[in-house]
Design an enzyme around this catalytic site. Structure first.
Site, short mmCIF file in Angstrom:
data_model
loop_
_atom_site.label_atom_id
_atom_site.label_comp_id
_atom_site.label_asym_id
_atom_site.label_seq_id
_atom_site.Cartn_x
_atom_site.Cartn_y
_atom_site.Cartn_z
CG HIS A 117 53.51 -21.03 16.36
ND1 HIS A 117 53.11 -20.99 15.04
CD2 HIS A 117 54.53 -20.17 16.45
CE1 HIS A 117 53.87 -20.15 14.37
NE2 HIS A 117 54.75 -19.63 15.20
CG HIS A 176 56.52 -17.55 9.81
ND1 HIS A 176 55.42 -18.37 9.89
CD2 HIS A 176 56.93 -17.34 11.08
CE1 HIS A 176 55.19 -18.66 11.15
NE2 HIS A 176 56.08 -18.05 11.89
CG ASP A 179 55.37 -15.45 14.52
OD1 ASP A 179 55.10 -16.62 14.23
OD2 ASP A 179 56.51 -15.06 14.81
CG ASP A 190 58.35 -20.51 14.37
OD1 ASP A 190 59.03 -21.24 15.09
OD2 ASP A 190 58.12 -19.32 14.63
#
Length: 1062
Positions: free
Chosen positions: A597, A280, A282, A392
């Protein structure tokens, strides 16, 4: 008996094994201390420092200066490039040799002009394999060029050299927070190189360490009352007995003991864990967008290396934006990813442009996430994704299931609800039913993480924690360092492969998301269904933090909506007009990028927020230019006066007061009527207009300083400080403000969460409510009546912050607007505005994407009071039978209704990860609309659209049309025509086609006629990806199409335009 084995003490035996593999204790004689053998320094080390993120070809041409281990570099966000010259001793030929590298910053190894591996201490990647001596036929066998020279050319000792470059970012895996991870970055932080040497790596020692750590994990995880636990511990103890770290010839005997244990298999009923490599990243968070580009390279090139060495390893990767960055900046790496995608090892997932927030983006923006993402995956990897991947994010809209299904997706993986602060979500595998009744199969990895490391503890937790035991026997296990990237390691893979099918543990198989969901689907007969939104009981401060980002998002969604509509109309009416498809794709992707997000939510560092504001400025600037171009094309060849074109971009007729520009920068008010999705000429001067049907606005100020505004529809009374004392629906005389209360009451709360500053607002903040009291005599009349009446006042919120507000009522308008300007300079404070209503209802209604839903106004259960702060889009409403009160807004998302008090969240003041978040000047508008009957029948939905999509007064270079014109209209107020755009046709196709997106907004079954004045050749239903429904042909009758909707259904329509006349 002398040879009898002694009794064993659990703790001492366990700790004996722990010390044998410890990196801290007894490394002079234990097994861990033998992981690396001989070592030598690098031949030469030099570096240069730059504030720029330079491409490789430019970086290697710079002037490098001598460097050494222990040197420091920085500051934060700079880059230090190291040139590393290596010479491998001839005595090491035939052994596995690593470059061992440790530094505070994230590193990327370059070899022969290509990235080959990421290096980061935090991600347990501190060495790069230079030579790998493996048995013939081993898939990881690789003989590099330097080793070929040794073996084939028989060169003298120490003459074969290799030069590598290591690009080190002056930031860590999770940024560079000052004092804590989420603190604002330390701009003066320095970084250090602590290790740079060559060493022989003992692969056999590594394998023994993996086995012993797994056996320890099994012993501890299963506990002292489990037979298999003792077998694991005794096996590990016996391995220590037979293994002499100084004598490698003893290793096979220890390995055989481990293999015998792991070779004992479980039964058919074992739970199956599907282990998928994951990383993951971001797209921006505690680091800027540009650093994410390098994070992708560092993480994915390492994954490529693992895929090459482990053919059974499968790596799932989401976010088309990140893949596009890699394609543009690292084309060689992108080609490798495509190659492994063909092999089935690299698996694109998610289908979206980025992993967006699940609450704040509009419905159309969510559709575009999938439209842009799925088309990118199809173009670059040959197929679309079948699962939505959003591990997430901070909540999940009830319209996501319908959007997923419309974009070819039936499966959904996430895990964030495991963060719920109050209630544990009752399922890990279930069907999710959306607002319209659409269903998708959802899986939450029961280990409650997307960054597993392959430990026994994680494997056991995955089984024990599963809340759907008996309903399904399969679970996901996503392994690899995440958030800041990093991804899987060889050690993680070795652990999971070794566990395989071991008695006492669940079965572990390296698997793909498709295999996981196929297994879940085949065993789904007993699964439960969750209806409605998936509300995260945490991070509800993200609905409000960084208000300027929220405003930019809402404004840019509007700008792109308007540009697409006007450009579509120009395309239909002008043979010469070229639809700006490439420009709009760029602007949409920019907007979608910032709906990540941790960006639109405001939970990012100041550098990211500044980038987002620049992106919004670009969208507005380029969007307005495209609007002007489209407006000019619409006016081409029309007779009439030069000047302005009044445009209505909404699908219903509007009569509103509009401020028209005059020469010299002044404005004049005019009452204009513009047809649905069309335009009208500028109205004649007021002296030539007939009397308007609307009653003029009446404005009066009483001797006590209070002001009354009345337009014949509503009557507004403000006290001398600007608070709302009365709001009356004139026709019925019904009062909307609760007896003895005042509305437009600003309130201030202390706002100190437990940890996640920008993210969280806690329930206890409600205990600190402090009304902000104004000073009598500050209220004054602004506009004195007629087409518009207004009053304004000033309010000192605190000694540091102030507010000014104009309360505006227009002729014919069913709501009163509150234009607000705030100068905000606070720390850990939360500003809201409250409206106590003379309405009683246990449910309030909130707008979401393509519809609305109800939430309780009471705290009966823990599920109710956990929603003390919720999100909404353009409106919320509290209604009882026959009457209600709606609160509209133009850029806010945080809201609540408790009892009969409607509350809109305005501004926060967190200090991490951005110490400057929300500081400064803000402008926003909210509005209050009392109404008779239901909010649907009263037109609340249309009113909120009108507040957010003002009529446009567009200057045009040539004559403006002298008559009004409408492109589309609808027969039912329950249906909204949300979007009109050009179809996403392939470049070789010359078909002129439009796509219309409509949705049912009232929550009803309805038949609706769509009328158009455009030259339509054919009409076909299509999905959200604009793929035609084979049975979706619609007959066109007198320029009308009949459409049938179920509650909250979204429908897309492909309109093929007639060829333009020659």
């Amino acid at each position: 008996m002398a040879g009898a084995p002694p009794l064993k003490h659990w703790r001492t035996t366990l700790e004996r094994v722990e010390k044998f593999v410890s990196p801290l204790y007894f490394t002079d004689c234990n097994l861990r201390g033998r992981l690396f053998g001989e070592n030598c320094p690098v031949a030469a080390l030099s570096s240069f420092l730059t504030p720029e993120r330079l491409p490789y070809q430019e970086a290697v041409r710079q002037d490098f200066s001598p460097a050494q281990v222990g040197c420091s570099f920085g500051p934060t966000w700079w880059t230090c490039w190291f040139r590393v010259e290596l010479t491998i001793p001839e005595a090491w030929v035939g052994q596995e040799v690593h470059l061992c590298w440790e530094s505070d910053g994230e590193g990327l190894v370059w070899r022969d002009g290509e990235p080959v591996q990421g290096l980061t201490k935090e991600g347990e990647k501190t060495s790069y394999i230079l030579t790998d001596r493996l048995e013939e036929g081993d898939p990881r066998r690789w003989v590099p060029r330097v080793l070929c020279q040794f073996l084939d050319l028989r060169l003298p000792p120490r003459v074969c050299s290799l030069t590598l470059y290591v690009e080190v970012a002056c930031s860590g895996l999770l940024g560079a927070g000052k004092g804590s991870m989420i603190a604002a970055p330390d701009p003066e932080k320095t970084f250090q190189l602590t290790r740079a040497e060559l060493a022989v790596f003992h692969r056999d020692v590594h394998k023994l360490l993996v086995d012993l750590e797994l056996l320890l994990g099994i012993a501890k995880g299963l506990g002292e009352d489990n037979q298999r636990s003792f077998q694991a511990l005794y096996t590990a103890n016996q391995m220590v007995n037979v293994c002499d770290p100084a004598r490698p010839e003893t290793f096979p005997m220890a390995q055989a003991l481990a293999s015998r244990f792991f070779g004992q298999h479980g039964g058919e009923s074992q739970h199956t864990i599907h282990a998928t490599g994951h990383c993951h990243i971001d797209t921006a968070w505690l680091w800027p967008f540009k650093e994410t580009i390098r994070k992708c390279a560092r993480s994915w090139v390492t994954a490529v290396q693992l895929m090459e060495q482990n053919p059974e390893f499968i790596f799932a990767c989401s976010q088309a934006q990140q893949l596009e960055w890699v394609r543009n900046h690292y084309p060689g790496l992108h080609a490798r990813l495509q190659e492994f995608a063909c092999r089935g090892q690299f698996v694109p997932v998610g289908g979206t442009w980025v992993e967006m927030d699940g609450n704040l983006p509009s419905g159309e923006a969510m559709v575009r996430q999938f439209l842009q993402g799925q088309n990118f995956f199809l173009q670059e990897f040959g197929k679309m994704c079948s699962e939505f991947w959003l591990p997430d994010t901070f909540g999940y809209s009830a319209q996501l299931p319908q959007i997923m299904r419309g974009c070819g997706i039936r499966h959904f993986l996430t895990q964030k609800l495991s963060w719920n602060l109050v209630n544990s979500f009752p399922h890990h595998t279930f069907f999710w039913e959306g607002l319209d009744g659409s269903h998708v199969l959802v899986h939450f990895p029961p280990g409650d993480s997307y960054g597993m490391q392959g430990s026994v503890d994680e494997v056991l937790k995955t089984v024990a924690n599963n809340r759907d035991k008996g309903r399904t026997n399969h679970s996901a296990f996503l392994f690899g360092f995440g958030d800041g990237g990093g991804g899987p390691t060889q050690t993680m893979l070795d652990r999971l492969t070794r566990l395989g099918n071991t008695d006492g543990l669940p079965r572990v198989q390296l698997s793909s998301p498709k295999q996981l969901f196929s297994a879940l689907e085949s065993d789904s007969g007993q699964l439960c269904t969750w209806v409605g939104e998936l509300f995260l009981e945490l991070h509800n401060g993200t609905y409000t933090t960084h208000a300027q980002i929220k405003k930019g998002n809402r404004e840019c969604e509007r700008v792109l909506h308007d540009v697409e509509l006007l450009s579509s109309l120009a395309l239909a009416r002008s043979a010469q007009f070229l639809y700006p498809a490439a420009q709009l794709q760029h602007l949409w992707r920019l907007l979608l990028l910032n709906q990540f997000h941790d960006v639109v939510t405001g939970s990012c560092i100041q550098l990211v927020a500044a980038d987002a504001m620049c992106h919004y400025a670009d969208i507005r600037s380029h969007g307005n230019a495209l609007l002007s171009t489209a407006a000019a094309a619409l006016c081409a060849g029309e007779p009439g006066p030069e000047g302005l074109l009044i445009v209505n971009t909404l699908p219903w007729k509007r009569t509103e007061v509009l401020a028209l520009p005059k020469p010299g920068g002044a404005h004049s008010l005019a009452l204009v009527t513009v047809p649905s999705m069309g335009y009208a000429p500028v109205p004649a001067p007021a002296s030539l207009q007939p009397l308007p049907p609307q009653q003029p606005v009446f404005v009066a100020q009483e001797t006590d300083g209070s002001v009354t505004l009345d337009n014949g529809i509503i009557r507004v009374r403000l006290d001398p400080t600007g608070r709302l004392t009365s709001l009356v629906l004139v026709a019925s005389g019904r009062e909307a403000v609760a007896e003895g209360a005042v509305g437009n009451q600003f309130v201030l709360f202390d706002d100190v969460p437990l940890y996640w500053d920008a993210w969280d607002v806690m329930d206890y903040h409600l205990e600190t409510r402090k009304p902000v009291l104004g000073q009598a005599g500050t209220l004054a009349v602004g506009t004195e009546g007629g087409l518009r009446g207004s009053a304004w006042f000033l309010l000192q919120i605190t000694p540091s912050s102030r507010l000014s507000q104009e309360v505006v009522l227009d002729a014919g308008c069913p709501y009163v607007r509150f234009h607000t300007e705030v100068h905000w300079h606070e720390a850990h404070k939360f500003l809201k505005v409250e409206f106590p209503a003379r309405v009683r209802c246990s449910q309030a209604t909130y707008e979401i994407q393509f519809g609305h839903l109800q939430r309780p106004t009471h705290y009966n259960t823990s599920w109710d009071w956990a929603r003390f702060e919720v999100w909404a889009h353009r409106w919320m409403d509290l209604s009882e039978h026959g009457f209600g009160l709606a609160l509209l807004n133009d850029c806010k998302y945080g809201a609540s209704v408790r009892g009969s008090v409607l509350s809109l969240s305005l501004l926060r003041a967190p200090k991490a990860p951005d110490a400057t978040a929300d500081m400064g000047r803000h402008e926003f508008t909210y509005a209050l609309m009392p109404h008779k009957g239901s909010f649907q029948d009263a037109g609340v939905i249309r009113a909120a659209y009108s507040l957010n999509f003002p009529l446009l007064a567009l200057p045009v270079p040539g004559p403006a049309p002298a008559t009004s014109w409408s492109a589309f209209s609808l027969s039912s107020p329950a249906v909204v025509l949300e979007t009109v755009k050009q179809a996403e046709t392939s470049p070789e196709s010359q078909t002129r086609a439009l796509v219309l997106r409509l949705y049912e907004a009232h929550g009803s079954h309805v038949d609706c006629w769509l009328h158009t004045s455009l030259p339509i050749q054919e009409a076909i239903l299509c999905d959200l990806l604009e793929q035609r429904d084979p049975a979706g042909h619609l007959p066109l009758q007198d320029n009308r199409l009949k459409l049938t909707f179920s509650p909250f259904q979204v429908q897309s329509l492909l309109l093929v335009l007639q060829p333009p006349p020659d």
